[in-house]
Design a protein around this motif. Structure first.
Motif, PDB file in Angstrom:
ATOM      1  N   GLY A   4      49.547  57.545  -0.300  1.00  0.00           N
ATOM      2  CA  GLY A   4      48.719  58.345   0.777  1.00  0.00           C
ATOM      3  C   GLY A   4      49.444  59.366   1.583  1.00  0.00           C
ATOM      4  N   THR A   5      50.707  59.077   1.358  1.00  0.00           N
ATOM      5  CA  THR A   5      51.638  60.118   1.973  1.00  0.00           C
ATOM      6  C   THR A   5      52.771  60.530   1.032  1.00  0.00           C
ATOM      7  OG1 THR A   5      51.345  59.260   4.101  1.00  0.00           O
ATOM      8  CG2 THR A   5      53.207  60.661   3.898  1.00  0.00           C
ATOM      9  N   ASP A   6      53.270  59.610   0.245  1.00  0.00           N
ATOM     10  CA  ASP A   6      54.556  59.949  -0.394  1.00  0.00           C
ATOM     11  C   ASP A   6      54.156  59.349  -1.866  1.00  0.00           C
ATOM     12  OD1 ASP A   6      56.434  61.041   1.390  1.00  0.00           O
ATOM     13  OD2 ASP A   6      56.323  59.060   2.415  1.00  0.00           O
ATOM     14  N   VAL A   7      55.051  59.748  -2.875  1.00  0.00           N
ATOM     15  CA  VAL A   7      55.164  59.317  -4.293  1.00  0.00           C
ATOM     16  C   VAL A   7      56.316  58.869  -4.602  1.00  0.00           C
ATOM     17  CG1 VAL A   7      54.761  59.940  -6.767  1.00  0.00           C
ATOM     18  CG2 VAL A   7      53.455  61.273  -4.886  1.00  0.00           C
ATOM     19  N   PHE A   8      56.511  57.636  -5.050  1.00  0.00           N
ATOM     20  CA  PHE A   8      57.464  56.979  -5.467  1.00  0.00           C
ATOM     21  C   PHE A   8      57.574  56.549  -6.821  1.00  0.00           C
ATOM     22  CE2 PHE A   8      56.454  55.674  -1.039  1.00  0.00           C
ATOM     23  CZ  PHE A   8      57.534  55.909  -0.326  1.00  0.00           C
ATOM     24  N   LYS A   9      58.873  56.592  -7.471  1.00  0.00           N
ATOM     25  CA  LYS A   9      59.020  56.286  -8.985  1.00  0.00           C
ATOM     26  C   LYS A   9      60.176  55.417  -9.187  1.00  0.00           C
ATOM     27  CE  LYS A   9      56.950  60.143 -11.345  1.00  0.00           C
ATOM     28  NZ  LYS A   9      57.486  61.265 -12.241  1.00  0.00           N
ATOM     29  N   GLN A  10      60.193  54.449  -9.943  1.00  0.00           N
ATOM     30  CA  GLN A  10      61.058  53.626 -10.367  1.00  0.00           C
ATOM     31  C   GLN A  10      61.231  53.380 -11.888  1.00  0.00           C
ATOM     32  OE1 GLN A  10      61.487  49.690  -8.315  1.00  0.00           O
ATOM     33  NE2 GLN A  10      63.556  49.964  -8.695  1.00  0.00           N
ATOM     34  N   ARG A  11      62.372  53.271 -12.627  1.00  0.00           N
ATOM     35  CA  ARG A  11      62.362  52.843 -13.976  1.00  0.00           C
ATOM     36  C   ARG A  11      63.197  51.679 -14.249  1.00  0.00           C
ATOM     37  NH1 ARG A  11      62.212  55.952 -18.904  1.00  0.00           N
ATOM     38  NH2 ARG A  11      63.681  54.798 -20.506  1.00  0.00           N
ATOM     39  N   PHE A  12      62.777  50.787 -15.222  1.00  0.00           N
ATOM     40  CA  PHE A  12      63.336  49.600 -15.709  1.00  0.00           C
ATOM     41  C   PHE A  12      63.723  49.725 -17.211  1.00  0.00           C
ATOM     42  CE2 PHE A  12      60.555  49.084 -12.325  1.00  0.00           C
ATOM     43  CZ  PHE A  12      61.323  48.114 -11.245  1.00  0.00           C
ATOM     44  N   GLU A  13      64.529  49.015 -17.860  1.00  0.00           N
ATOM     45  CA  GLU A  13      64.895  48.750 -19.091  1.00  0.00           C
ATOM     46  C   GLU A  13      65.122  47.522 -19.428  1.00  0.00           C
ATOM     47  OE1 GLU A  13      67.594  51.738 -20.673  1.00  0.00           O
ATOM     48  OE2 GLU A  13      66.505  53.309 -20.010  1.00  0.00           O
ATOM     49  N   ARG A  14      64.282  46.669 -20.320  1.00  0.00           N
ATOM     50  CA  ARG A  14      64.333  45.485 -20.641  1.00  0.00           C
ATOM     51  C   ARG A  14      64.227  44.569 -19.504  1.00  0.00           C
ATOM     52  NH1 ARG A  14      66.702  47.847 -25.529  1.00  0.00           N
ATOM     53  NH2 ARG A  14      65.153  47.468 -27.206  1.00  0.00           N
TER      54      ARG A  14
ATOM     55  N   ASP B 146      66.945  53.154  -8.500  1.00  0.00           N
ATOM     56  CA  ASP B 146      65.830  52.559  -7.188  1.00  0.00           C
ATOM     57  C   ASP B 146      64.492  53.101  -7.210  1.00  0.00           C
ATOM     58  OD1 ASP B 146      68.300  51.083  -6.587  1.00  0.00           O
ATOM     59  OD2 ASP B 146      69.191  52.871  -5.502  1.00  0.00           O
ATOM     60  N   LEU B 147      64.020  52.695  -6.247  1.00  0.00           N
ATOM     61  CA  LEU B 147      62.587  53.112  -5.988  1.00  0.00           C
ATOM     62  C   LEU B 147      62.819  54.497  -5.165  1.00  0.00           C
ATOM     63  CD1 LEU B 147      59.651  52.649  -6.228  1.00  0.00           C
ATOM     64  CD2 LEU B 147      59.565  51.668  -3.900  1.00  0.00           C
ATOM     65  N   LEU B 148      62.645  55.538  -5.778  1.00  0.00           N
ATOM     66  CA  LEU B 148      62.794  56.745  -5.128  1.00  0.00           C
ATOM     67  C   LEU B 148      61.640  57.634  -4.653  1.00  0.00           C
ATOM     68  CD1 LEU B 148      65.247  58.179  -7.827  1.00  0.00           C
ATOM     69  CD2 LEU B 148      65.889  56.822  -5.768  1.00  0.00           C
ATOM     70  N   LYS B 149      61.716  58.100  -3.522  1.00  0.00           N
ATOM     71  CA  LYS B 149      60.615  59.078  -3.073  1.00  0.00           C
ATOM     72  C   LYS B 149      60.820  60.379  -3.783  1.00  0.00           C
ATOM     73  CE  LYS B 149      59.979  58.480   1.166  1.00  0.00           C
ATOM     74  NZ  LYS B 149      60.169  58.734   2.818  1.00  0.00           N
ATOM     75  N   VAL B 150      59.844  60.792  -4.637  1.00  0.00           N
ATOM     76  CA  VAL B 150      59.979  62.062  -5.359  1.00  0.00           C
ATOM     77  C   VAL B 150      59.003  63.357  -4.950  1.00  0.00           C
ATOM     78  CG1 VAL B 150      60.850  60.795  -7.376  1.00  0.00           C
ATOM     79  CG2 VAL B 150      58.325  61.014  -7.123  1.00  0.00           C
ATOM     80  N   ALA B 151      58.022  62.951  -4.372  1.00  0.00           N
ATOM     81  CA  ALA B 151      57.147  64.055  -3.760  1.00  0.00           C
ATOM     82  C   ALA B 151      56.317  63.693  -2.723  1.00  0.00           C
ATOM     83  CB  ALA B 151      56.136  64.404  -5.173  1.00  0.00           C
ATOM     84  N   LYS B 152      55.446  64.328  -2.063  1.00  0.00           N
ATOM     85  CA  LYS B 152      54.202  64.142  -1.242  1.00  0.00           C
ATOM     86  C   LYS B 152      52.766  64.249  -1.922  1.00  0.00           C
ATOM     87  CE  LYS B 152      56.909  64.105   2.486  1.00  0.00           C
ATOM     88  NZ  LYS B 152      56.871  63.065   3.548  1.00  0.00           N
ATOM     89  N   SER B 153      52.058  63.217  -1.518  1.00  0.00           N
ATOM     90  CA  SER B 153      50.776  63.303  -2.053  1.00  0.00           C
ATOM     91  C   SER B 153      49.698  62.805  -1.128  1.00  0.00           C
ATOM     92  CB  SER B 153      50.637  62.767  -3.249  1.00  0.00           C
ATOM     93  OG  SER B 153      49.466  62.666  -3.817  1.00  0.00           O
ATOM     94  N   ASP B 154      48.503  63.129  -0.840  1.00  0.00           N
ATOM     95  CA  ASP B 154      47.738  62.355  -0.325  1.00  0.00           C
ATOM     96  C   ASP B 154      46.691  61.388  -1.009  1.00  0.00           C
ATOM     97  OD1 ASP B 154      46.176  64.025  -1.435  1.00  0.00           O
ATOM     98  OD2 ASP B 154      45.279  65.100   0.273  1.00  0.00           O
ATOM     99  N   CYS B 155      47.030  61.220  -2.071  1.00  0.00           N
ATOM    100  CA  CYS B 155      46.456  60.398  -3.010  1.00  0.00           C
ATOM    101  C   CYS B 155      47.096  58.936  -3.004  1.00  0.00           C
ATOM    102  CB  CYS B 155      46.582  60.753  -4.586  1.00  0.00           C
ATOM    103  SG  CYS B 155      45.894  62.331  -4.900  1.00  0.00           S
ATOM    104  N   THR B 156      46.140  57.881  -3.489  1.00  0.00           N
ATOM    105  CA  THR B 156      46.813  56.363  -3.426  1.00  0.00           C
ATOM    106  C   THR B 156      46.624  55.873  -4.748  1.00  0.00           C
ATOM    107  OG1 THR B 156      44.551  55.471  -2.706  1.00  0.00           O
ATOM    108  CG2 THR B 156      46.140  56.040  -1.027  1.00  0.00           C
ATOM    109  N   GLY B 157      47.185  54.878  -5.060  1.00  0.00           N
ATOM    110  CA  GLY B 157      47.130  54.485  -6.372  1.00  0.00           C
ATOM    111  C   GLY B 157      48.470  54.076  -7.308  1.00  0.00           C
ATOM    112  N   THR B 158      48.428  53.173  -8.168  1.00  0.00           N
ATOM    113  CA  THR B 158      49.505  52.880  -9.207  1.00  0.00           C
ATOM    114  C   THR B 158      49.456  53.237 -10.589  1.00  0.00           C
ATOM    115  OG1 THR B 158      50.007  51.028  -7.607  1.00  0.00           O
ATOM    116  CG2 THR B 158      51.117  50.795  -9.754  1.00  0.00           C
TER     117      THR B 158
END
Length: 293
Positions: free
Chosen positions: A144-154, A160-172
């Motif tokens: 609802g405020t920020d967008v977070f991203k994280q990547r895994f392999e196997r 790390d879980l990084l804050k990459v943008a702003k957004s008023d949306c919610t969801g996964t």
């Protein structure tokens, strides 16, 4: 003379023979223990586990839109407009709650806390098992405020879980590619996924589920929302099987108290075979059970 199999070992059985599998290593070592099989059924089960988490958000009243996309290369992307997996640091772990959900077995919000009253799936192992059995997995969370991203392999943390943008949306949004080192075949069947998602749309009246197959030059998309819920489910079964119903209106019963709810839909037809489909927490109980009895 029949040969007698001999399983006797001459090795000493001491503390040196005891293995401890760390993190998600146990899942990769024995995937069948967690998803039943590494054949087609297990492959499609990965999608169900992520979708079930979104369905739980819908049952909690925080999500009404869930989409599944099959991308080129049989990559799966599941998105919802729920609250988003919590991103704060989990006390005692030193990791974000989202990271823990994807890397620690039996970690989640469904073990008696106030986050969910109803939940399906593998109860806290679903997301981490999907992560462990994927060549790579990426999660994007909007709070609802920020967008977070994280990547895994196997199953291993790559970023790390990084804050990459702003957004008023919610969801996964969870995007993953099943690991060809684990599964016999990583090609997804659109019709199998469509059937499961249609079932979930019937069971959860008013929630919109969509599936898109984007692997071919002409994409296939199906959007499903059934306000009539399980009553429409029965009508669909009769239509699909070409059965004549003996009465127009579906018999429908429902009951609810503070902690439980139940729905029953019945319609008689001209066949001699009884069909009973039962579900507990949105999961089809193929062999019935106490709730069905």
């Amino acid at each position: 003379m029949e040969e007698i199999l001999n399983f006797q070992t001459n090795e000493n059985y001491d503390e040196n023979q005891i293995q401890v599998l760390e993190g998600l290593e146990a899942v990769r070592k024995r995937p069948g223990m967690y998803i039943g099989t590494t054949g087609p059924r297990g492959l499609h089960h990965l999608v169900y586990e992520i979708v079930d988490n979104s369905i739980d958000e819908a049952l909690a009243g925080h999500c009404d839109l869930i989409s599944v996309e099959i991308l080129p290369g049989d990559v799966i992307r599941v998105s919802d407009n729920g609250r988003g997996i919590p991103t704060g640091i989990l006390e005692g772990k030193g990791l974000s709650a989202a990271t823990v959900v994807f890397t620690v077995l039996h970690a989640g919000g469904k073990f008696g806390g106030s986050g969910y009253k109803v939940s399906g799936g593998l109860h806290g192992v679903g997301a981490s098992v999907v992560n462990a059995l994927s060549e790579w997995l990426e999660v994007e969370i909007c709070d609802g405020t920020d967008v977070f991203k994280q990547r895994f392999e196997r199953g291993e943390i790559i970023t790390d879980l990084l804050k990459v943008a702003k957004s008023d949306c919610t969801g996964t949004t969870v995007t993953f590619k099943p690991d060809s080192l684990i599964f016999e075949d990583t090609a997804y069947d659109y019709e199998i996924l469509l059937s499961r998602l249609r079932e979930q749309a019937f069971l959860n009246a008013g929630i919109t589920l969509s599936i898109s197959d984007l692997r071919e030059s002409e994409p296939k998309t199906k959007v499903m929302c059934y306000e009539g819920g399980i009553r429409k489910f029965i009508e669909h079964i009769h239509k699909r099987k070409g059965l004549e119903t003996l009465h127009d209106e579906v018999i429908y019963l429902s009951a609810r108290n503070e902690n439980h709810s139940a729905e029953v839909a019945i319609q008689y037809n001209d066949s001699y075979n009884e069909m009973v489909l039962s579900f507990a927490n949105n999961i089809h109980t193929i062999e019935g059970g106490t709730h069905e009895i």
